[in-house]
Write a protein that holds these residues in place. Structure first.
Motif, PDB file in Angstrom:
ATOM      1  N   ARG A   1       0.736  -1.004   0.224  1.00 27.50           N
ATOM      2  CA  ARG A   1      -0.159   0.141   0.039  1.00 27.50           C
ATOM      3  C   ARG A   1       0.901   1.117  -0.137  1.00 27.50           C
ATOM      4  N   PHE A   2       1.879   1.666   0.653  1.00 29.15           N
ATOM      5  CA  PHE A   2       2.976   2.398   0.963  1.00 29.15           C
ATOM      6  C   PHE A   2       3.677   2.516   0.202  1.00 29.15           C
ATOM      7  N   ARG A   3       4.026   1.906  -1.101  1.00 25.58           N
ATOM      8  CA  ARG A   3       4.905   1.451  -1.713  1.00 25.58           C
ATOM      9  C   ARG A   3       4.484   2.423  -3.148  1.00 25.58           C
ATOM     10  N   PRO A   4       5.340   3.457  -3.919  1.00 27.74           N
ATOM     11  CA  PRO A   4       4.828   4.154  -4.888  1.00 27.74           C
ATOM     12  C   PRO A   4       4.587   3.030  -6.000  1.00 27.74           C
ATOM     13  N   ALA A   5       3.144   3.447  -6.892  1.00 27.53           N
ATOM     14  CA  ALA A   5       2.674   3.175  -7.717  1.00 27.53           C
ATOM     15  C   ALA A   5       4.270   3.040  -9.004  1.00 27.53           C
ATOM     16  N   SER A   6       5.332   3.862  -8.891  1.00 25.52           N
ATOM     17  CA  SER A   6       6.109   3.577  -9.799  1.00 25.52           C
ATOM     18  C   SER A   6       7.165   2.175  -9.662  1.00 25.52           C
ATOM     19  N   MET A   7       6.784   2.721  -8.319  1.00 31.57           N
ATOM     20  CA  MET A   7       8.011   1.227  -7.766  1.00 31.57           C
ATOM     21  C   MET A   7       7.292  -0.151  -6.922  1.00 31.57           C
ATOM     22  N   GLY A   8       6.201  -0.332  -8.424  1.00 29.02           N
ATOM     23  CA  GLY A   8       5.880  -1.576  -8.758  1.00 29.02           C
ATOM     24  C   GLY A   8       4.335  -1.737  -6.885  1.00 29.02           C
ATOM     25  N   GLY A   9       4.052  -0.478  -6.260  1.00 28.05           N
ATOM     26  CA  GLY A   9       3.229  -0.574  -4.999  1.00 28.05           C
ATOM     27  C   GLY A   9       2.015  -0.257  -5.243  1.00 28.05           C
ATOM     28  N   GLY A  10       1.368   0.055  -4.775  1.00 31.95           N
ATOM     29  CA  GLY A  10       0.415   0.215  -4.650  1.00 31.95           C
ATOM     30  C   GLY A  10      -0.516   2.200  -4.317  1.00 31.95           C
ATOM     31  N   GLY A  11       0.511   2.744  -4.135  1.00 30.50           N
ATOM     32  CA  GLY A  11       0.224   4.357  -4.303  1.00 30.50           C
ATOM     33  C   GLY A  11      -0.395   4.791  -3.479  1.00 30.50           C
ATOM     34  N   GLY A  12      -0.408   4.221  -2.172  1.00 32.29           N
ATOM     35  CA  GLY A  12      -1.339   4.683  -1.066  1.00 32.29           C
ATOM     36  C   GLY A  12      -2.817   3.689  -1.102  1.00 32.29           C
ATOM     37  N   SER A  13      -3.135   2.776  -1.816  1.00 29.14           N
ATOM     38  CA  SER A  13      -4.091   1.528  -2.604  1.00 29.14           C
ATOM     39  C   SER A  13      -4.220   0.296  -1.454  1.00 29.14           C
ATOM     40  N   TYR A  14      -4.998  -1.001  -1.460  1.00 31.58           N
ATOM     41  CA  TYR A  14      -4.865  -1.531  -1.608  1.00 31.58           C
ATOM     42  C   TYR A  14      -5.154  -2.338  -2.582  1.00 31.58           C
ATOM     43  N   ALA A  15      -6.115  -2.207  -3.198  1.00 27.05           N
ATOM     44  CA  ALA A  15      -6.883  -2.046  -4.682  1.00 27.05           C
ATOM     45  C   ALA A  15      -6.277  -2.755  -6.155  1.00 27.05           C
ATOM     46  N   ARG A  16      -4.959  -2.903  -5.737  1.00 21.86           N
ATOM     47  CA  ARG A  16      -5.078  -3.839  -6.875  1.00 21.86           C
ATOM     48  C   ARG A  16      -3.810  -4.569  -6.309  1.00 21.86           C
ATOM     49  N   TYR A  17      -3.594  -4.939  -4.618  1.00 22.65           N
ATOM     50  CA  TYR A  17      -3.167  -6.023  -4.239  1.00 22.65           C
ATOM     51  C   TYR A  17      -3.540  -8.004  -4.891  1.00 22.65           C
ATOM     52  N   SER A  18      -1.985  -8.108  -4.538  1.00 22.92           N
ATOM     53  CA  SER A  18      -3.008  -9.667  -4.238  1.00 22.92           C
ATOM     54  C   SER A  18      -2.090 -10.565  -3.576  1.00 22.92           C
ATOM     55  N   ILE A  19      -2.022 -11.155  -3.615  1.00 20.75           N
ATOM     56  CA  ILE A  19      -0.916 -12.365  -2.186  1.00 20.75           C
ATOM     57  C   ILE A  19      -0.272 -13.111  -3.442  1.00 20.75           C
ATOM     58  N   PRO A  20       1.070 -13.002  -2.884  1.00 22.50           N
ATOM     59  CA  PRO A  20       2.251 -13.854  -3.563  1.00 22.50           C
ATOM     60  C   PRO A  20       2.141 -14.997  -3.241  1.00 22.50           C
ATOM     61  N   ALA A  21       2.679 -15.748  -4.788  1.00 19.41           N
ATOM     62  CA  ALA A  21       2.168 -17.485  -4.573  1.00 19.41           C
ATOM     63  C   ALA A  21       2.514 -18.410  -3.676  1.00 19.41           C
ATOM     64  N   LYS A  22       4.527 -17.213  -3.221  1.00 20.15           N
ATOM     65  CA  LYS A  22       4.678 -17.724  -1.744  1.00 20.15           C
ATOM     66  C   LYS A  22       3.404 -18.017  -0.492  1.00 20.15           C
ATOM     67  N   LEU A  23       2.634 -17.158  -0.175  1.00 21.51           N
ATOM     68  CA  LEU A  23       2.134 -16.957   0.608  1.00 21.51           C
ATOM     69  C   LEU A  23       0.501 -17.481   1.088  1.00 21.51           C
ATOM     70  N   ARG A  24      -0.174 -17.767  -0.472  1.00 18.55           N
ATOM     71  CA  ARG A  24      -1.570 -18.076  -1.333  1.00 18.55           C
ATOM     72  C   ARG A  24      -2.180 -19.460  -0.211  1.00 18.55           C
ATOM     73  N   SER A  25      -1.098 -19.930  -0.665  1.00 22.42           N
ATOM     74  CA  SER A  25      -1.025 -21.589   0.842  1.00 22.42           C
ATOM     75  C   SER A  25      -0.542 -22.183   1.349  1.00 22.42           C
ATOM     76  N   ASN A  26      -0.495 -23.107   2.388  1.00 23.04           N
ATOM     77  CA  ASN A  26       0.777 -24.015   2.959  1.00 23.04           C
ATOM     78  C   ASN A  26      -0.369 -25.554   3.792  1.00 23.04           C
ATOM     79  N   PRO A  27       0.732 -25.979   4.579  1.00 26.11           N
ATOM     80  CA  PRO A  27      -0.315 -27.166   5.004  1.00 26.11           C
ATOM     81  C   PRO A  27      -1.310 -27.071   5.824  1.00 26.11           C
TER      82      PRO A  27
END
Length: 129
Positions: A54-80
């Motif tokens: 959310r706080f990473r600038p959009a120019s650096m691949g962040g949300g620029g103050g928004s959660y709108a386009r956030y997706s859970i990283p693949a390594k965190l999506r599933s575990n046992p």
């Protein structure tokens, strides 16, 4: 004395059976509690990642103050313990994460607010305290 011995033996067997059943129940409850605590720890980790996004600038691949386009990283999506997904009720200021516990034990829904605080909203199924 001979008539009391079979009765005493039966009572001892029944008491032993009750003790074993109680131990199995206690172990099962403790197992669910450990799983619930692990899932909540995972939700906190995902929330921290989302807050950094959310706080990473959009120019650096962040949300620029928004959660709108956030997706859970693949390594965190599933575990046992569980599978994690973003709820459709999420907005730019609030992110809802749903954890579906393994073995059909239930779900835990957490909300990440704009200030990064995490609140567990709903716990369903056997996961409920």
């Amino acid at each position: 004395m001979d008539r009391k011995q079979p009765l005493l033996l039966i009572m001892m067997i029944v008491l032993f059976g009750i003790a074993i059943a109680g131990a199995i129940w206690i172990f099962g409850q403790r197992n669910i509690q450990v799983r619930r605590d692990g899932i909540i720890a995972d939700l906190n980790g995902i929330a921290a990642d989302a807050y950094q996004y959310r706080f990473r600038p959009a120019s650096m691949g962040g949300g620029g103050g928004s959660y709108a386009r956030y997706s859970i990283p693949a390594k965190l999506r599933s575990n046992p313990l569980a599978d994690y997904e973003i709820s459709k009720t999420s907005s730019s200021d609030t992110l809802s994460i749903i954890a579906s516990a393994a073995q059909n034990l239930g779900t835990i829904t957490a909300t990440v607010h704009s200030d990064g605080t995490v609140r567990i909203v709903i716990i369903t199924g056997e996961m409920a305290p």
